[in-house]
Scaffold this motif. Structure first.
Motif, PDB file in Angstrom:
ATOM      1  N   UNK A  19     -29.212  40.971  16.865  1.00  0.00           N
ATOM      2  CA  UNK A  19     -29.714  39.261  17.124  1.00  0.00           C
ATOM      3  C   UNK A  19     -30.933  39.034  16.537  1.00  0.00           C
ATOM      4  N   UNK A  20     -32.077  40.084  16.823  1.00  0.00           N
ATOM      5  CA  UNK A  20     -33.502  39.659  16.498  1.00  0.00           C
ATOM      6  C   UNK A  20     -33.323  39.607  14.818  1.00  0.00           C
ATOM      7  N   UNK A  21     -32.549  40.323  14.279  1.00  0.00           N
ATOM      8  CA  UNK A  21     -32.588  40.424  12.754  1.00  0.00           C
ATOM      9  C   UNK A  21     -32.102  39.228  12.133  1.00  0.00           C
ATOM     10  N   UNK A  22     -30.936  38.852  12.621  1.00  0.00           N
ATOM     11  CA  UNK A  22     -30.007  37.827  12.402  1.00  0.00           C
ATOM     12  C   UNK A  22     -30.889  36.327  12.437  1.00  0.00           C
ATOM     13  N   UNK A  23     -31.656  36.392  13.602  1.00  0.00           N
ATOM     14  CA  UNK A  23     -32.141  34.982  13.949  1.00  0.00           C
ATOM     15  C   UNK A  23     -33.738  35.086  13.433  1.00  0.00           C
ATOM     16  N   UNK A  24     -34.023  36.394  13.132  1.00  0.00           N
ATOM     17  CA  UNK A  24     -35.396  36.257  12.587  1.00  0.00           C
ATOM     18  C   UNK A  24     -36.625  35.680  13.777  1.00  0.00           C
ATOM     19  N   UNK A  25     -35.915  36.385  14.815  1.00  0.00           N
ATOM     20  CA  UNK A  25     -36.786  36.057  16.214  1.00  0.00           C
ATOM     21  C   UNK A  25     -38.318  36.220  16.094  1.00  0.00           C
ATOM     22  N   UNK A  26     -38.825  37.193  15.301  1.00  0.00           N
ATOM     23  CA  UNK A  26     -40.238  37.664  15.418  1.00  0.00           C
ATOM     24  C   UNK A  26     -40.990  37.049  14.332  1.00  0.00           C
ATOM     25  N   UNK A  27     -40.174  36.142  13.539  1.00  0.00           N
ATOM     26  CA  UNK A  27     -40.946  35.659  12.252  1.00  0.00           C
ATOM     27  C   UNK A  27     -42.067  34.678  12.717  1.00  0.00           C
ATOM     28  N   UNK A  28     -43.162  34.860  12.010  1.00  0.00           N
ATOM     29  CA  UNK A  28     -44.679  34.394  12.169  1.00  0.00           C
ATOM     30  C   UNK A  28     -44.903  33.234  11.127  1.00  0.00           C
ATOM     31  N   UNK A  29     -45.327  32.250  11.578  1.00  0.00           N
ATOM     32  CA  UNK A  29     -45.597  31.102  10.685  1.00  0.00           C
ATOM     33  C   UNK A  29     -46.764  30.597  11.308  1.00  0.00           C
ATOM     34  N   UNK A  30     -47.815  29.795  10.482  1.00  0.00           N
ATOM     35  CA  UNK A  30     -48.940  29.314  10.828  1.00  0.00           C
ATOM     36  C   UNK A  30     -48.632  27.966  11.756  1.00  0.00           C
ATOM     37  N   UNK A  31     -49.224  28.143  12.910  1.00  0.00           N
ATOM     38  CA  UNK A  31     -49.018  26.848  13.957  1.00  0.00           C
ATOM     39  C   UNK A  31     -50.290  26.579  14.460  1.00  0.00           C
ATOM     40  N   UNK A  32     -51.141  25.730  13.793  1.00  0.00           N
ATOM     41  CA  UNK A  32     -52.273  25.357  14.299  1.00  0.00           C
ATOM     42  C   UNK A  32     -52.653  24.931  15.657  1.00  0.00           C
ATOM     43  N   UNK A  33     -51.391  24.172  16.063  1.00  0.00           N
ATOM     44  CA  UNK A  33     -51.464  23.736  17.429  1.00  0.00           C
ATOM     45  C   UNK A  33     -51.445  24.732  18.480  1.00  0.00           C
ATOM     46  N   UNK A  34     -51.139  26.101  18.211  1.00  0.00           N
ATOM     47  CA  UNK A  34     -51.058  27.243  19.220  1.00  0.00           C
ATOM     48  C   UNK A  34     -52.198  28.211  18.890  1.00  0.00           C
ATOM     49  N   UNK A  35     -52.673  28.803  19.871  1.00  0.00           N
ATOM     50  CA  UNK A  35     -53.751  29.833  19.647  1.00  0.00           C
ATOM     51  C   UNK A  35     -52.817  31.151  18.967  1.00  0.00           C
ATOM     52  N   UNK A  36     -53.802  31.748  17.756  1.00  0.00           N
ATOM     53  CA  UNK A  36     -53.160  32.918  17.191  1.00  0.00           C
ATOM     54  C   UNK A  36     -53.293  34.188  17.909  1.00  0.00           C
ATOM     55  N   UNK A  37     -52.649  35.177  17.744  1.00  0.00           N
ATOM     56  CA  UNK A  37     -52.962  36.635  17.970  1.00  0.00           C
ATOM     57  C   UNK A  37     -52.510  37.554  16.949  1.00  0.00           C
ATOM     58  N   UNK A  38     -53.398  38.361  16.374  1.00  0.00           N
ATOM     59  CA  UNK A  38     -52.662  39.137  15.186  1.00  0.00           C
ATOM     60  C   UNK A  38     -52.997  40.431  15.748  1.00  0.00           C
ATOM     61  N   UNK A  39     -51.627  41.209  15.766  1.00  0.00           N
ATOM     62  CA  UNK A  39     -51.637  42.527  16.381  1.00  0.00           C
ATOM     63  C   UNK A  39     -51.156  43.416  15.076  1.00  0.00           C
ATOM     64  N   UNK A  40     -51.964  44.619  14.911  1.00  0.00           N
ATOM     65  CA  UNK A  40     -51.887  45.265  13.830  1.00  0.00           C
ATOM     66  C   UNK A  40     -51.602  46.917  14.234  1.00  0.00           C
ATOM     67  N   UNK A  41     -50.615  47.551  13.637  1.00  0.00           N
ATOM     68  CA  UNK A  41     -50.709  48.924  13.839  1.00  0.00           C
ATOM     69  C   UNK A  41     -51.140  49.560  12.676  1.00  0.00           C
ATOM     70  N   UNK A  42     -51.596  50.808  12.507  1.00  0.00           N
ATOM     71  CA  UNK A  42     -51.957  51.628  11.249  1.00  0.00           C
ATOM     72  C   UNK A  42     -50.702  51.893  10.571  1.00  0.00           C
ATOM     73  N   UNK A  43     -50.487  51.208   9.580  1.00  0.00           N
ATOM     74  CA  UNK A  43     -49.363  51.761   8.953  1.00  0.00           C
ATOM     75  C   UNK A  43     -48.909  53.109   8.557  1.00  0.00           C
ATOM     76  N   UNK A  44     -47.667  53.791   8.628  1.00  0.00           N
ATOM     77  CA  UNK A  44     -47.518  54.951   8.444  1.00  0.00           C
ATOM     78  C   UNK A  44     -47.239  55.416   7.107  1.00  0.00           C
ATOM     79  N   UNK A  45     -47.536  56.605   6.509  1.00  0.00           N
ATOM     80  CA  UNK A  45     -47.212  57.305   5.455  1.00  0.00           C
ATOM     81  C   UNK A  45     -45.622  57.509   5.539  1.00  0.00           C
ATOM     82  N   UNK A  46     -44.753  57.251   4.577  1.00  0.00           N
ATOM     83  CA  UNK A  46     -43.483  57.748   4.787  1.00  0.00           C
ATOM     84  C   UNK A  46     -43.003  59.025   4.359  1.00  0.00           C
ATOM     85  N   UNK A  47     -43.142  59.802   5.481  1.00  0.00           N
ATOM     86  CA  UNK A  47     -43.040  61.363   5.336  1.00  0.00           C
ATOM     87  C   UNK A  47     -41.601  61.553   5.277  1.00  0.00           C
ATOM     88  N   UNK A  48     -41.339  62.830   4.403  1.00  0.00           N
ATOM     89  CA  UNK A  48     -39.945  63.274   4.257  1.00  0.00           C
ATOM     90  C   UNK A  48     -39.237  63.688   5.645  1.00  0.00           C
TER      91      UNK A  48
END
Length: 853
Positions: A19-48
């Motif tokens: 459901x989340x994939x199909x509906x792109x539930x967590x797609x983020x777009x700029x919305x100047x009228x809302x406060x933003x919050x940028x949450x970042x993970x340390x991206x992983x090395x794709x290990x075998x």
């Protein structure tokens, strides 16, 4: 017979991930009228090997916070990508001939499957991969910004190299002199640097990758040798990087690690003239007050003056010592516990304060990469110098006397090395003065005699930025026959990695790109021949700026559009392992500072808040590793218990920042809690809402506990205390489970509180409870009332002389007098104080009363 309405986690989790994939539930777009919050993970090395259960801990924490912030009205950006250049894929290519891109692609697909299977709320439309030419085009572009910039020390910022003023004397010396002058000021430059070279791996290794003279990976011999390397002039930014830490919401310990790595120290630069030579050795010292105690000098074995000043009789022994030192890493060389070694050069330097000749030695405990690669040795007041002098019978002169008489006696007898402050002795006109005064007066004297000056030094060295590997970003640089370096035009980017048949270095020792003969040779527009740079960039390069590319991942005209960086930056929350607390953060901040100086970014620092998760250990309490056989595969956990159980358990194990051992019984306990929660709301026979759940006003106790739970969970998420938030939810669900009839409002609030932690089950329960909307993702977070959360009574302890005699119930807002009165009314307390004089009664509101007789 299986119940149709049981908690079928596999089915529920697939349903909601689809459901989340199909509906792109967590797609983020700029919305100047809302406060933003940028949450970042340390991206992983794709290990075998893919993920083990320790990897998703930080991702789960960031996901909880992202979902919580969305429900509190924030426009949340939460992206994911791959730090995909790296040595393992290249080594696999050497062994098997498989192109690293193929290995990397397969590893990325596997890890993406695993991460998606845990239900994290990432905006997958923003996925980046550092090995994608459309990504590393901009890594190369940023490198060119370094190459084409200089640091203006007056303005304390980078400026385009075109704006560099060339002195008239340099212009008069001709075109080559101008080129040399400009190159000496670039923020990216080439330099002959001593490196850790591993012939077997065919590459340079960082100090951290060398253990006891062999490579950490594979145990191959490592030697020190000078090589032509690309460097980034991070030292120019040392003060900026220090000052920038002040406004950041980082832990004191992480800031301290950065400060120590930069290593600012204030002191003096002192010139020692070499007896019989025209050369001068400059040294930096934080203790110029001890100059009269300098009885010898030590140079790093690689110091350029060593061969010149070594006398004939010492040449052989010095050469042997230099060879031995070349086999040691910097970490081994500076180990305080190791026995001191060294070799006399036969040369002498002149101590500027007393004119005495002092011997010049070489020793591996002095590094060319720190300070000037030379030290004045004061054995009475530096422990390493003290040990060295004792070992080689060199004179020790005390010049700082401790004010403590016992310490002074021990120091004078050479029983101890005193490195503190005190009173100057054996120091000529400075005798009898205290250390701070002597420091100032000696610096002034040195400046007057033109034999030294006040100076600031940094332990930080320029960043060695090239690797002798195939699998990395190619440098967009050409080397002309006449020695000129030519930067590619930005329109020629990306410079793609060529195909090669062999991923090993060439037979003559050139890096693997040397095998791409047709790619190397280039004819310039003016007819000159040139060769491409054969080194590649280190893995750090792509990870220095990935958080910027997430903001605009499809942009083919610039790394990030101005309006997007202005809206989303800075990163509000960065979560990752403490192992990246120094270099990755320092390098990212450095790159960010450059782009800020050049006007591409509006904010001077990239990461406002930083949280480091602790390590999840194996069940044996040891770090998870294949060799120990204690690795837990998340695929198996998800299959047998579900992603929600794994997420909830990893947060329940203990404080986020603490190291904690995995426990299958602990996981099972959390899974049972989710099953209980399910049964509170769902009739397992029908799969519909339980008949015992209906829409009526909660009783006073349930309402109070509900508001307490909303308050506790909200505050705990804000403070990353996820384990105690889960404990409170368990208390509330246990209470609901005991009720014969359950108020729908309380059940729905419990479901909302569960959602950030166990989103699949919460989404399903929300639908079963008849909740509004297709998803909980943007539903409002419940509010609590302080008034309704108040306890009517609390239990307090009553002590007599510190020993508990009774526990009584009392109004939590009772005054001290009311508490004393209630305590003394207790029958048990009355007996305990009978016949005794009460001298004092201490009341701590809402907690205890202590009666002192």
């Amino acid at each position: 017979m299986e119940k149709p309405g049981r908690y079928n986690f596999n089915q529920i989790e697939k349903k909601w991930q689809d459901f989340w994939d199909k509906n792109k539930t967590f797609k983020a777009e700029m919305q100047p009228e809302k406060p933003k919050y940028y949450v970042l993970d340390m991206f992983p090395y794709p290990s075998g090997q893919g993920l083990h259960v320790g990897h998703p801990e930080g991702y789960t924490a960031s996901d909880i916070f992202s979902r919580y912030k969305r429900m509190n009205g924030f426009n949340v950006l939460h992206p994911m990508g791959w730090d995909a250049f790296g040595l393992p894929a290249e080594q696999y290519a050497v062994q098997t001939g498989t192109h690293p891109a193929e290995t990397t692609k397969a590893n990325v697909e596997n890890m993406r499957r695993q991460i998606k299977g845990l239900g994290f709320s990432y905006d997958w439309d923003r996925e980046v991969n550092t090995t994608d030419p459309n990504y590393y085009k901009w890594t190369q572009w940023i490198f060119l910004k370094f190459y084409n910039s200089f640091f203006d020390r007056d303005q304390q910022k980078a400026r385009p190299i075109d704006e560099l003023e060339i002195p008239e004397s340099v212009k008069e010396a001709g075109k080559d002199a101008v080129r040399e002058y400009v190159d000496s000021r670039r923020l990216a430059y080439e330099h002959e640097a001593p490196v850790n070279w591993c012939p077997e791996l065919g590459t340079v290794l960082a100090n951290e990758e060398v253990v006891n003279g062999v490579s950490e990976r594979g145990g191959h011999p490592v030697i020190r040798k000078p090589m032509r390397q690309w460097m980034l002039r991070i030292t120019e930014y040392a003060e900026r990087l220090l000052n920038g830490l002040e406004g950041l919401d980082w832990s004191h310990s992480i800031k301290k690690l950065q400060q120590d790595w930069i290593g600012k120290s204030i002191g003096a630069e002192v010139d020692f003239r070499l007896d019989g030579f025209d050369d001068v050795i400059s040294v930096f010292t934080t203790r110029p007050d001890t100059l009269f105690g300098a009885t010898y000098m030590v140079l790093a074995p690689e110091h350029p003056l060593v061969d010149k000043i070594t006398s004939e009789e010492h040449k052989m022994s010095v050469a042997e010592y230099k060879q031995q030192a070349s086999k040691k890493s910097d970490l081994d060389r500076t180990d305080l516990a190791k026995e001191k070694t060294g070799q006399f050069t036969g040369a002498y330097a002149v101590n500027p304060v007393n004119g005495e000749n002092i011997p010049v030695w070489i020793s591996d405990y002095v590094l060319l990469s720190y300070g000037t690669g030379a030290i004045m040795a004061v054995p009475a007041h530096d422990s390493r110098d003290f040990e060295f002098a004792k070992q080689f019978g060199i004179k020790i002169i005390q010049v700082v006397k401790p004010e403590d008489p016992q310490l002074a006696a021990k120091a004078e007898a050479e029983e101890i090395c005193f490195d503190g402050e005190g009173i100057a002795v054996n120091s000529g006109q400075f005798n009898g003065k205290k250390t701070p005064q002597v420091k100032e007066e000696i610096i002034a004297w040195l400046e007057k005699q033109e034999q030294g000056k006040r100076a600031v030094n940094y332990k930080l060295r320029d960043w060695l930025f090239s690797r002798q590997r195939y699998w990395g970003e190619p440098f967009p640089i050409l080397h002309a026959e006449d020695g000129e370096r030519i930067a590619l035009d930005e329109s020629e980017l990306p410079l793609m990695l060529p195909e090669v048949e062999d991923y090993k270095p060439t037979p003559d020792g050139a890096p693997p790109l040397g095998n791409a003969k047709d790619w190397i040779e280039v004819t310039l527009p003016d007819g000159r021949k040139a060769r491409r740079e054969l080194n590649t960039m280190p893995q750090w390069a792509g990870s220095c700026w990935y958080y910027l590319r997430y903001l605009d991942p499809k942009n083919s005209e610039e790394p990030v559009a101005k309006d997007k960086q202005k809206y989303w930056l800075p990163v509000d929350l960065y979560i990752g392992g403490a192992e990246h607390a120094v270099l990755h953060l320092l390098y990212s901040r450095f790159w960010h500072n450059l782009l800020y100086d050049l006007g591409y970014l509006d904010y001077p620092e990239p990461f406002q808040k930083l949280v480091n998760q602790g390590m999840i250990l194996g069940e044996d309490g040891q770090k998870m590793s294949k060799s120990r056989g204690n690795v837990i595969n998340p695929d198996a956990v998800v299959k047998d218990y579900g992603a929600d159980s794994m997420r909830l358990y990893e947060m329940f194990m203990g404080p986020l920042e603490a190291a904690k051992p995995w426990s299958m019984s602990g996981l099972e306990g959390v899974h049972r809690f989710l099953q209980k929660f399910w049964r509170v709301a769902v009739n397992e026979s029908t799969g519909k809402l339980c008949e015992t759940v209906s829409d009526f006003k909660p009783d006073e106790q349930t309402e109070r506990l509900m508001h307490q739970t909303i308050r506790k969970v909200s505050n705990d998420i804000d403070n990353f205390a996820f384990n105690t938030a889960i404990s409170q939810m368990m208390i509330f669900v246990n209470h609901l489970a005991k009720l014969k009839f359950k108020p729908l409002s309380a059940v729905k609030n419990a479901v909302i509180l569960l959602y950030p932690f166990a989103p699949h089950m919460a989404e399903e329960l929300w639908q079963i409870c008849g909740g509004e909307g297709d998803t909980l993702a943007y539903h409002s977070w419940p509010e609590y009332s302080e008034e309704l959360a108040k306890e009517k009574e609390v239990e307090i302890a009553v002590q007599v002389k510190g020993k508990i005699k009774d526990r009584i119930m009392i109004n939590p807002e009772a005054s001290e007098e009311e508490m004393k009165e209630a305590a003394l009314s207790s029958e048990k307390v009355s007996k305990a104080v009978e016949g005794k004089q009460i001298r004092k009664v201490i009341a701590v509101t809402g907690r205890l009363v202590n009666i002192i007789t």
